[in-house]
Design a protein around this motif. Structure first.
Motif, mmCIF file in Angstrom:
data_model
loop_
_atom_site.group_PDB
_atom_site.id
_atom_site.type_symbol
_atom_site.label_atom_id
_atom_site.label_comp_id
_atom_site.label_asym_id
_atom_site.label_seq_id
_atom_site.Cartn_x
_atom_site.Cartn_y
_atom_site.Cartn_z
ATOM 1 N N MET A 1 25.513 24.117 57.538
ATOM 2 C CA MET A 1 25.509 23.973 56.082
ATOM 3 C C MET A 1 26.919 23.651 55.592
ATOM 4 O O MET A 1 27.886 23.916 56.304
ATOM 5 C CB MET A 1 25.026 25.265 55.425
ATOM 6 C CG MET A 1 25.999 26.419 55.603
ATOM 7 S SD MET A 1 25.248 28.035 55.499
ATOM 8 C CE MET A 1 24.397 28.111 57.045
ATOM 9 N N PRO A 2 27.041 23.104 54.389
ATOM 10 C CA PRO A 2 28.376 22.952 53.800
ATOM 11 C C PRO A 2 28.995 24.340 53.565
ATOM 12 O O PRO A 2 28.301 25.264 53.130
ATOM 13 C CB PRO A 2 28.113 22.244 52.469
ATOM 14 C CG PRO A 2 26.732 21.682 52.572
ATOM 15 C CD PRO A 2 25.987 22.564 53.526
ATOM 16 N N MET A 3 30.276 24.479 53.869
ATOM 17 C CA MET A 3 30.965 25.752 53.596
ATOM 18 C C MET A 3 30.828 26.129 52.131
ATOM 19 O O MET A 3 30.729 27.309 51.798
ATOM 20 C CB MET A 3 32.455 25.654 53.937
ATOM 21 C CG MET A 3 32.803 25.804 55.370
ATOM 22 S SD MET A 3 34.611 25.851 55.497
ATOM 23 C CE MET A 3 34.833 24.937 56.992
ATOM 24 N N ALA A 4 30.821 25.126 51.265
ATOM 25 C CA ALA A 4 30.722 25.384 49.823
ATOM 26 C C ALA A 4 29.459 26.175 49.479
ATOM 27 O O ALA A 4 29.452 26.924 48.498
ATOM 28 C CB ALA A 4 30.755 24.075 49.047
ATOM 29 N N MET B 1 35.912 35.950 54.593
ATOM 30 C CA MET B 1 37.040 35.092 54.943
ATOM 31 C C MET B 1 37.089 33.880 54.017
ATOM 32 O O MET B 1 38.149 33.541 53.488
ATOM 33 C CB MET B 1 36.923 34.646 56.404
ATOM 34 C CG MET B 1 38.147 33.862 56.899
ATOM 35 S SD MET B 1 38.234 32.128 56.468
ATOM 36 C CE MET B 1 36.982 31.460 57.525
ATOM 37 N N LEU B 2 35.931 33.245 53.792
ATOM 38 C CA LEU B 2 35.898 32.075 52.914
ATOM 39 C C LEU B 2 36.257 32.444 51.471
ATOM 40 O O LEU B 2 36.956 31.685 50.788
ATOM 41 C CB LEU B 2 34.536 31.394 52.967
ATOM 42 C CG LEU B 2 34.240 30.633 54.263
ATOM 43 C CD1 LEU B 2 32.790 30.169 54.288
ATOM 44 C CD2 LEU B 2 35.192 29.456 54.432
ATOM 45 N N TYR B 3 35.801 33.596 51.010
ATOM 46 C CA TYR B 3 36.155 34.045 49.652
ATOM 47 C C TYR B 3 37.672 34.197 49.539
ATOM 48 O O TYR B 3 38.286 33.723 48.577
ATOM 49 C CB TYR B 3 35.446 35.357 49.301
ATOM 50 C CG TYR B 3 35.758 35.817 47.893
ATOM 51 C CD1 TYR B 3 34.963 35.404 46.830
ATOM 52 C CD2 TYR B 3 36.856 36.619 47.613
ATOM 53 C CE1 TYR B 3 35.254 35.797 45.520
ATOM 54 C CE2 TYR B 3 37.156 37.012 46.324
ATOM 55 C CZ TYR B 3 36.357 36.603 45.278
ATOM 56 O OH TYR B 3 36.661 36.975 43.984
ATOM 57 N N ARG B 4 38.275 34.876 50.514
ATOM 58 C CA ARG B 4 39.738 35.041 50.502
ATOM 59 C C ARG B 4 40.426 33.673 50.477
ATOM 60 O O ARG B 4 41.392 33.457 49.750
ATOM 61 C CB ARG B 4 40.197 35.838 51.711
ATOM 62 C CG ARG B 4 39.841 37.303 51.667
ATOM 63 C CD ARG B 4 40.361 38.049 52.887
ATOM 64 N NE ARG B 4 41.819 38.007 52.931
ATOM 65 C CZ ARG B 4 42.528 38.289 54.027
ATOM 66 N NH1 ARG B 4 41.920 38.602 55.149
ATOM 67 N NH2 ARG B 4 43.839 38.227 53.980
ATOM 68 N N PHE B 5 39.906 32.722 51.262
ATOM 69 C CA PHE B 5 40.498 31.390 51.345
ATOM 70 C C PHE B 5 40.384 30.646 50.027
ATOM 71 O O PHE B 5 41.373 30.106 49.518
ATOM 72 C CB PHE B 5 39.821 30.599 52.482
ATOM 73 C CG PHE B 5 40.386 29.228 52.663
ATOM 74 C CD1 PHE B 5 41.542 29.031 53.410
ATOM 75 C CD2 PHE B 5 39.777 28.112 52.114
ATOM 76 C CE1 PHE B 5 42.076 27.764 53.592
ATOM 77 C CE2 PHE B 5 40.291 26.845 52.278
ATOM 78 C CZ PHE B 5 41.453 26.669 53.020
ATOM 79 N N MET C 1 39.923 31.799 47.014
ATOM 80 C CA MET C 1 40.719 32.447 45.961
ATOM 81 C C MET C 1 42.208 32.165 46.155
ATOM 82 O O MET C 1 42.925 31.926 45.188
ATOM 83 C CB MET C 1 40.462 33.955 45.933
ATOM 84 C CG MET C 1 39.086 34.343 45.433
ATOM 85 S SD MET C 1 38.775 33.832 43.702
ATOM 86 C CE MET C 1 37.486 32.635 43.924
ATOM 87 N N ALA C 2 42.665 32.176 47.396
ATOM 88 C CA ALA C 2 44.089 31.937 47.674
ATOM 89 C C ALA C 2 44.499 30.511 47.313
ATOM 90 O O ALA C 2 45.606 30.272 46.856
ATOM 91 C CB ALA C 2 44.397 32.224 49.144
ATOM 92 N N PHE C 3 43.572 29.548 47.509
ATOM 93 C CA PHE C 3 43.913 28.140 47.283
ATOM 94 C C PHE C 3 43.270 27.545 46.064
ATOM 95 O O PHE C 3 43.333 26.329 45.848
ATOM 96 C CB PHE C 3 43.583 27.325 48.551
ATOM 97 C CG PHE C 3 44.476 27.678 49.710
ATOM 98 C CD1 PHE C 3 45.763 27.187 49.794
ATOM 99 C CD2 PHE C 3 44.028 28.552 50.688
ATOM 100 C CE1 PHE C 3 46.601 27.540 50.832
ATOM 101 C CE2 PHE C 3 44.864 28.913 51.738
ATOM 102 C CZ PHE C 3 46.144 28.405 51.819
ATOM 103 N N GLY C 4 42.605 28.363 45.258
ATOM 104 C CA GLY C 4 42.036 27.892 43.998
ATOM 105 C C GLY C 4 40.966 26.835 44.165
ATOM 106 O O GLY C 4 40.862 25.914 43.363
ATOM 107 N N LEU C 5 40.164 26.955 45.190
ATOM 108 C CA LEU C 5 39.084 25.979 45.438
ATOM 109 C C LEU C 5 37.813 26.338 44.718
ATOM 110 O O LEU C 5 37.535 27.445 44.410
ATOM 111 C CB LEU C 5 38.807 25.856 46.949
ATOM 112 C CG LEU C 5 40.005 25.399 47.783
ATOM 113 C CD1 LEU C 5 39.644 25.435 49.260
ATOM 114 C CD2 LEU C 5 40.432 23.995 47.384
#
Length: 181
Positions: free
Chosen positions: A78-81, A171-175, A177-181
């Motif tokens: 699936m898409p990570m999104a 992990m994806l949530y942390r990522f 939030m850290a990079f404003g995606l």
């Protein structure tokens, strides 16, 4: 919010893509990021099943621009999104569908500890991430804790398909939030 029956995993590294989650029993999960032959960054999540034996839980193939790409969890691609879809119900919250088909939500707790809660479809808190002051351990420098609330909701958060998905989405949530995606 922490409870004696919670399973608490210490999370190393500020970069969750290259980190380990461990408890008093040792390392349970390990994120390892490498570059493949096509020049794409790929993060693999490994789960320890016994001493010196790991199973691959997920593979995350990042987009060429460093953004979200494709996730392979078990036999699902699936898409990570899809694992961190914005949820307009709460500021900075993200939703995903679990392996059980139910919707789950990561959202800030708005408490002094800075916890990020994982809620099930009935808004029970089944896990949470708590940032911590960096602290050195022999396994690495710990920057947070991932708490699994054993008896919350349906009581299945510790079962591998959901526990693995919780770890990937944390992990994806942390990522994001850290990079404003």
């Amino acid at each position: 919010m922490a409870n004696a029956s919670d399973e608490v995993l210490s999370w190393t590294s500020q970069d969750p893509r290259q980190s380990q989650l461990f408890s008093t029993y040792g390392v349970l999960y390990r994120f390892q990021t490498d570059t493949n032959n096509q020049g794409t960054s790929v993060t693999t999540l490994w789960r320890t099943i016994r001493a010196n034996k790991e199973d691959r839980v997920a593979k995350l193939e990042w987009a060429s621009n460093g953004g979200l790409g494709r996730a392979v969890i078990g036999k699902s691609t699936m898409p990570m999104a899809d694992l961190v879809r914005p949820d307009p119900s709460y500021y900075n919250s993200r939703i995903f569908n679990g392996p059980d088909g139910y919707q789950y939500r990561w959202r800030p707790a708005n408490n002094p500890a800075g916890d990020v809660l994982l809620q099930d479809q009935n808004e029970n808190v089944i896990a949470f991430f708590r940032p911590t002051r960096p602290q050195r351990y022999n396994i690495g420098e710990v920057h947070g804790e991932l708490h699994f609330v054993r008896n919350a909701g349906a009581g299945i958060v510790m079962h591998p398909p959901l526990m693995d998905t919780v770890t990937v989405t944390a992990m994806l949530y942390r990522f994001v939030m850290a990079f404003g995606l």
